[in-house]
Write a protein that holds these residues in place. Structure first.
Motif, PDB file in Angstrom:
ATOM      1  N   ASN A  29     116.484 -15.201  -5.692  1.00  0.00           N
ATOM      2  CA  ASN A  29     115.525 -14.185  -5.753  1.00  0.00           C
ATOM      3  C   ASN A  29     114.749 -14.226  -7.309  1.00  0.00           C
ATOM      4  O   ASN A  29     113.895 -13.272  -7.221  1.00  0.00           O
ATOM      5  CB  ASN A  29     116.426 -12.807  -5.704  1.00  0.00           C
ATOM      6  CG  ASN A  29     116.625 -12.276  -4.314  1.00  0.00           C
ATOM      7  OD1 ASN A  29     116.099 -12.892  -3.482  1.00  0.00           O
ATOM      8  ND2 ASN A  29     117.825 -11.668  -4.090  1.00  0.00           N
ATOM      9  N   ASP A  30     115.281 -14.978  -7.991  1.00  0.00           N
ATOM     10  CA  ASP A  30     114.422 -15.248  -9.301  1.00  0.00           C
ATOM     11  C   ASP A  30     113.291 -16.258  -9.254  1.00  0.00           C
ATOM     12  O   ASP A  30     112.647 -16.541 -10.196  1.00  0.00           O
ATOM     13  CB  ASP A  30     115.417 -16.019 -10.351  1.00  0.00           C
ATOM     14  CG  ASP A  30     116.480 -14.839 -10.667  1.00  0.00           C
ATOM     15  OD1 ASP A  30     117.582 -15.520 -11.277  1.00  0.00           O
ATOM     16  OD2 ASP A  30     116.295 -13.763 -10.408  1.00  0.00           O
ATOM     17  N   TYR A  31     112.986 -16.488  -7.939  1.00  0.00           N
ATOM     18  CA  TYR A  31     111.802 -17.563  -7.631  1.00  0.00           C
ATOM     19  C   TYR A  31     110.468 -16.649  -7.176  1.00  0.00           C
ATOM     20  O   TYR A  31     110.897 -15.907  -6.383  1.00  0.00           O
ATOM     21  CB  TYR A  31     112.207 -18.725  -6.687  1.00  0.00           C
ATOM     22  CG  TYR A  31     113.099 -19.438  -7.326  1.00  0.00           C
ATOM     23  CD1 TYR A  31     114.455 -19.244  -7.345  1.00  0.00           C
ATOM     24  CD2 TYR A  31     112.711 -20.849  -7.875  1.00  0.00           C
ATOM     25  CE1 TYR A  31     115.254 -19.945  -8.159  1.00  0.00           C
ATOM     26  CE2 TYR A  31     113.706 -21.972  -8.330  1.00  0.00           C
ATOM     27  CZ  TYR A  31     114.783 -21.454  -8.338  1.00  0.00           C
ATOM     28  OH  TYR A  31     115.864 -22.402  -9.048  1.00  0.00           O
ATOM     29  N   ASP A  32     109.584 -17.178  -7.750  1.00  0.00           N
ATOM     30  CA  ASP A  32     108.125 -16.618  -7.178  1.00  0.00           C
ATOM     31  C   ASP A  32     108.149 -17.524  -5.900  1.00  0.00           C
ATOM     32  O   ASP A  32     108.381 -18.807  -5.848  1.00  0.00           O
ATOM     33  CB  ASP A  32     106.865 -17.073  -8.134  1.00  0.00           C
ATOM     34  CG  ASP A  32     107.229 -15.946  -9.308  1.00  0.00           C
ATOM     35  OD1 ASP A  32     106.167 -16.130 -10.302  1.00  0.00           O
ATOM     36  OD2 ASP A  32     107.868 -15.303  -9.610  1.00  0.00           O
ATOM     37  N   ILE A  33     107.397 -16.847  -4.890  1.00  0.00           N
ATOM     38  CA  ILE A  33     107.131 -17.600  -3.395  1.00  0.00           C
ATOM     39  C   ILE A  33     105.869 -17.548  -3.108  1.00  0.00           C
ATOM     40  O   ILE A  33     105.090 -16.467  -3.262  1.00  0.00           O
ATOM     41  CB  ILE A  33     107.948 -16.821  -2.376  1.00  0.00           C
ATOM     42  CG1 ILE A  33     109.779 -17.116  -2.775  1.00  0.00           C
ATOM     43  CG2 ILE A  33     107.683 -17.662  -1.151  1.00  0.00           C
ATOM     44  CD1 ILE A  33     110.019 -18.254  -2.765  1.00  0.00           C
ATOM     45  N   ALA A  34     105.102 -18.764  -2.929  1.00  0.00           N
ATOM     46  CA  ALA A  34     103.739 -18.765  -2.349  1.00  0.00           C
ATOM     47  C   ALA A  34     103.859 -19.367  -0.868  1.00  0.00           C
ATOM     48  O   ALA A  34     104.530 -20.241  -0.652  1.00  0.00           O
ATOM     49  CB  ALA A  34     103.008 -19.852  -3.052  1.00  0.00           C
ATOM     50  N   TRP A  35     102.961 -19.001  -0.276  1.00  0.00           N
ATOM     51  CA  TRP A  35     102.462 -19.247   1.314  1.00  0.00           C
ATOM     52  C   TRP A  35     101.278 -20.127   1.026  1.00  0.00           C
ATOM     53  O   TRP A  35     100.399 -19.783   0.463  1.00  0.00           O
ATOM     54  CB  TRP A  35     102.218 -18.241   1.988  1.00  0.00           C
ATOM     55  CG  TRP A  35     103.693 -17.377   2.702  1.00  0.00           C
ATOM     56  CD1 TRP A  35     103.972 -16.526   2.085  1.00  0.00           C
ATOM     57  CD2 TRP A  35     104.477 -17.742   3.688  1.00  0.00           C
ATOM     58  NE1 TRP A  35     105.176 -16.004   2.710  1.00  0.00           N
ATOM     59  CE2 TRP A  35     105.471 -16.975   3.679  1.00  0.00           C
ATOM     60  CE3 TRP A  35     104.442 -18.992   4.656  1.00  0.00           C
ATOM     61  CZ2 TRP A  35     106.433 -16.907   4.702  1.00  0.00           C
ATOM     62  CZ3 TRP A  35     105.544 -19.180   5.287  1.00  0.00           C
ATOM     63  CH2 TRP A  35     106.542 -18.098   5.440  1.00  0.00           C
ATOM     64  N   PHE A  36     101.253 -21.444   1.713  1.00  0.00           N
ATOM     65  CA  PHE A  36     100.194 -22.160   1.799  1.00  0.00           C
ATOM     66  C   PHE A  36      99.924 -22.430   3.466  1.00  0.00           C
ATOM     67  O   PHE A  36     100.972 -22.573   4.179  1.00  0.00           O
ATOM     68  CB  PHE A  36     100.555 -23.522   0.953  1.00  0.00           C
ATOM     69  CG  PHE A  36     100.242 -23.406  -0.359  1.00  0.00           C
ATOM     70  CD1 PHE A  36     101.458 -22.981  -1.222  1.00  0.00           C
ATOM     71  CD2 PHE A  36      99.373 -23.854  -1.233  1.00  0.00           C
ATOM     72  CE1 PHE A  36     101.476 -22.953  -2.489  1.00  0.00           C
ATOM     73  CE2 PHE A  36      99.124 -23.816  -2.448  1.00  0.00           C
ATOM     74  CZ  PHE A  36     100.338 -23.236  -3.271  1.00  0.00           C
ATOM     75  N   ARG A  37      99.072 -23.189   3.676  1.00  0.00           N
ATOM     76  CA  ARG A  37      98.780 -23.665   4.986  1.00  0.00           C
ATOM     77  C   ARG A  37      97.853 -25.143   4.956  1.00  0.00           C
ATOM     78  O   ARG A  37      97.205 -25.283   4.050  1.00  0.00           O
ATOM     79  CB  ARG A  37      98.006 -22.580   5.688  1.00  0.00           C
ATOM     80  CG  ARG A  37      96.515 -22.255   5.612  1.00  0.00           C
ATOM     81  CD  ARG A  37      96.228 -21.159   6.339  1.00  0.00           C
ATOM     82  NE  ARG A  37      94.692 -20.621   6.069  1.00  0.00           N
ATOM     83  CZ  ARG A  37      93.953 -19.599   6.645  1.00  0.00           C
ATOM     84  NH1 ARG A  37      94.767 -18.936   7.532  1.00  0.00           N
ATOM     85  NH2 ARG A  37      92.901 -19.447   5.979  1.00  0.00           N
ATOM     86  N   GLN A  38      97.894 -25.666   5.918  1.00  0.00           N
ATOM     87  CA  GLN A  38      97.200 -26.861   5.871  1.00  0.00           C
ATOM     88  C   GLN A  38      96.907 -27.296   7.346  1.00  0.00           C
ATOM     89  O   GLN A  38      97.682 -27.538   8.431  1.00  0.00           O
ATOM     90  CB  GLN A  38      97.820 -28.229   5.439  1.00  0.00           C
ATOM     91  CG  GLN A  38      97.214 -29.356   5.439  1.00  0.00           C
ATOM     92  CD  GLN A  38      98.119 -30.389   4.429  1.00  0.00           C
ATOM     93  OE1 GLN A  38      99.039 -30.450   4.328  1.00  0.00           O
ATOM     94  NE2 GLN A  38      97.082 -31.480   3.948  1.00  0.00           N
ATOM     95  N   ALA A  39      95.517 -27.286   7.562  1.00  0.00           N
ATOM     96  CA  ALA A  39      94.864 -27.558   9.141  1.00  0.00           C
ATOM     97  C   ALA A  39      94.629 -29.078   9.044  1.00  0.00           C
ATOM     98  O   ALA A  39      94.361 -29.667   8.136  1.00  0.00           O
ATOM     99  CB  ALA A  39      93.781 -26.766   9.131  1.00  0.00           C
TER     100      ALA A  39
END
Length: 124
Positions: A29-39
């Protein structure tokens, strides 16, 4: 921390999906989370960013107003609620983590830890 993305699938235009990024390991829970996508044939692009310290999630212009990111620390999971999907949203979606705050959150090269990806296909 280990990341596992899930929830992808086939959906019709205008439909909705919920993706999950489950984190496991010490202090996940100490981590920042990012969402990415690749088409196919395109570069990986940032979709959303959720800080470990709370605050408003950040979104790419292409998804703002349609996607909502939500962090549930009790479940060590970050969700991405995707509404009003279009064929342009078709991609493999990944989550990535960072222990330190990432100012340019949309740059994939700033993340060293990635989940395995989940495929979202928007088609009629």
């Amino acid at each position: 921390v280990q990341l596992q993305a899930s929830g992808g699938g086939l959906v019709q235009p205008g439909g909705s999906l919920r993706l999950s990024c489950a984190a496991s390991g010490e202090s996940s829970n100490d981590y920042d989370i990012a969402w990415f996508r690749q088409a196919p044939g395109k570069e990986r692009e940032g979709v959303s960013y959720v800080s470990s310290s709370g605050g408003r999630p950040l979104y790419a212009d292409s998804v703002a107003g349609r996607f909502t990111a939500y962090r549930d620390n009790a479940k060590n999971t970050v969700y991405l609620f995707m509404n009003n999907l279009t064929p342009d949203d078709t991609a493999v979606y990944y989550c990535a983590s960072s222990r330190a705050r990432v100012v340019l959150w949309y740059l994939p090269r700033l993340y060293s830890n990635w989940g395995q990806g989940t495929l979202v296909t928007v088609s009629s």
